[in-house]
Design a protein around this motif. Structure first.
Motif: not given
Lengths: 270, 265
Positions: B99-100, B103-104, B170, B200, B204
């Motif tokens: 997830a991180l 998205v980042r 995303d 999230l 983020d």
């Protein structure tokens, strides 16, 4: 048409002491020229004579090293952006290769100046574009893309776009270059028609002798950045100047050879 | 000694040329903003129709390739994550990592690279071709400012579409990761989604979208600058198009690293 330099008529283009360089190399060496209302001035010269550079100065695309260029009374290098935009709506330009926007149809190309500078509605703009297409004998071709046109048709479409705002002053860059004699002659006729029917002052830059003699009221002969002469067609033909005669008779000039300079050129940087 | 002097001269000249290009890009950005704000007052607005047309080309037409690459990258991250975390017996923590990083990092980066390759290069080629065909000169002499007519619509379309594409990336990449996680770890997609939402924060999401907005400006300006510098006919167009892709991808990756350094420590 009165062929003499008509001092009583209104000047449309005034060039004074125009000097320009590319790097250290002088391209124009102090040009003085006035173009009057209602005349066709042909700027003629061989490759490297500076005629394309001169045209770019007249269009305000280049800034001179020194000297002034006044178009319709305004110094093109001194006026504000807003004034320059207004001035440009009063002049039209047909580029050598047409410079039609390849992503737009012929009709959209011709309508573009109207769309950008007027508040006319779509149908009025379409009618005005069609009117100009009739003038250049391109009626019915508005939905074609520029890539679908022949060389002569591209030149005609470029002319139609150049005159769509009914400019006072029209510039044509090599209007008959690359065309067969029949099509070239038709373009010349069209230029004459624009002067006679619409009263435009027209500046034509060309190296085509026949075309120049057919359409010019006056001819300005450029050579190596200098004006050799400005005169009527008859005056240019009758000139005794050797360089002009060479140009008219398509003779190349024999370069005078300086042995020291020649040796220096060969050995430079080695 | 002569070689050293020549080398320093070359480095100096290229540095000056590079600085000149950066200055030119900054001027283009300022002019685009000027026309957006002042254009309507001067009766020369940036045309919405042109922005929409560019937006369709930059954004909508890129949806299939962004989707395919994002789902693949999402799955790839899940595969690598599970493989690595298995060493520690912590496979279930993979969702957090996927997830991180999606998205980042990965969604803005992949989308930026795709758009630089598709649209940044197309912009450079289009402007370069227009330049050598004297179409830019034609705009000038018609009293139509080329920045208002060509650059501003492309820039604003890019600025709107790249964050939207990044958001799509995303969602799709997280879905790709989720599909693999559900197959490999037997986790339901609903449970996966819960963990993603838990992992999230809005920060983020904004971090990634903010980066993509900066990437969009970089891609547009690099494309325009390279297109404007085309000389030498069709070969010149090809050369500057390639240069545009290389420069914009480099700019994206370097900017991304700077962002990561400044905001993730």
């Amino acid at each position: 048409m009165n062929n003499a330099a008509p001092a009583s008529r209104k000047p449309m283009v005034e060039i004074e002491n125009l000097v320009t360089h590319y790097g250290d190399r002088p391209i124009l060496k102090g040009i003085n020229l006035t173009i009057y209302e209602g005349e066709i001035m042909v700027i003629m010269g061989g490759s490297g004579s500076g005629k394309s550079t001169l045209l770019n100065h007249l269009l305000g695309l280049l800034r001179p090293t020194s000297g002034t260029v006044r178009i319709l009374g305004a110094d093109i290098n001194a006026i504000s952006d807003i004034e320059l935009t207004k001035l440009r709506t009063r002049m039209g330009v047909a580029f050598q290769g047409g410079a039609l926007f390849s992503s737009m149809s012929v009709g959209e190309n011709i309508m573009l100046p109207l769309r950008e500078h007027t508040d006319l509605d779509e149908s009025t703009m379409a009618i005005m574009a069609r009117l100009k297409m009739e003038v250049v004998s391109l009626a019915g071709f508005e939905s074609l893309m520029p890539s679908e046109l022949s060389g002569g048709m591209i030149k005609r479409a470029a002319l139609a776009r150049a005159i769509v705002m009914d400019p006072k002053l029209l510039f044509c860059d090599e209007p008959s270059a690359g065309l067969d004699p029949v099509v070239s002659s038709a373009i010349d006729e069209l230029i004459l028609l624009l002067r006679d029917a619409m009263g435009m002052s027209i500046v034509v830059v060309t190296h085509e002798l026949e075309s120049a003699f057919r359409i010019a009221d006056r001819i300005c002969v450029l050579d190596k950045g200098d004006i050799l002469m400005v005169d009527t067609v008859a005056g240019v033909r009758a000139s005794a100047n050797e360089r002009i005669q060479n140009l008219l008779n398509r003779r190349t000039e024999e370069a005078t050879l300086d042995p020291d300079d020649y040796l220096r050129r060969l050995t430079k940087g080695i | 000694m002569a070689v050293l002097t020549q080398l320093m001269e070359t480095v100096g000249r290229r540095t000056m040329a590079g600085l000149g290009e950066i200055g030119y890009a900054a001027t283009l950005l300022a002019q685009s903003l000027f026309w957006l704000v002042m254009g309507p007052g001067r009766r020369q607005p940036v045309r919405l129709k042109a922005v929409v047309a560019q937006g369709m080309e930059i954004g909508v037409a890129a949806i299939p390739i962004v989707t395919v690459l994002s789902i693949t990258v999402g799955a790839m991250l899940a595969i690598q994550g599970i493989h690595t975390l298995r060493i520690f017996g912590a496979e279930s923590r993979v969702v957090f990592g996927v997830a991180l990083s999606v998205v980042r990092e990965f969604a803005p980066l992949i989308t930026g690279i795709v758009v630089a390759g598709r649209s940044g290069s197309a912009l450079a080629a289009r402007l370069g071709t227009m330049r050598i065909n004297q179409e830019i000169d034609a705009l000038h002499v018609m009293g139509i400012n080329p920045v208002r007519f060509l650059v501003a619509p492309a820039l604003f379309a890019m600025l709107i579409m790249l964050p939207l594409l990044t958001f799509l990336s995303d969602v799709v990449a997280l879905l790709g990761g989720g599909i693999y996680v559900s197959i490999d770890l037997g986790m339901s997609l609903a449970a996966y989604a819960d963990q993603v939402i838990e992992a999230l924060t809005l920060d983020d999401l904004l971090h990634g979208l903010g980066k993509s907005a900066i990437f969009s400006v970089l891609i547009a300006l690099v494309g325009v600058v390279n297109g404007s510098l085309v000389t030498g006919g069709a070969e010149g167009v090809g050369r500057m198009t390639t240069r545009s892709v290389v420069h914009s991808i480099s700019a994206i990756v370097i900017t991304d690293m700077i962002f990561a350094f400044m905001l993730s420590r």
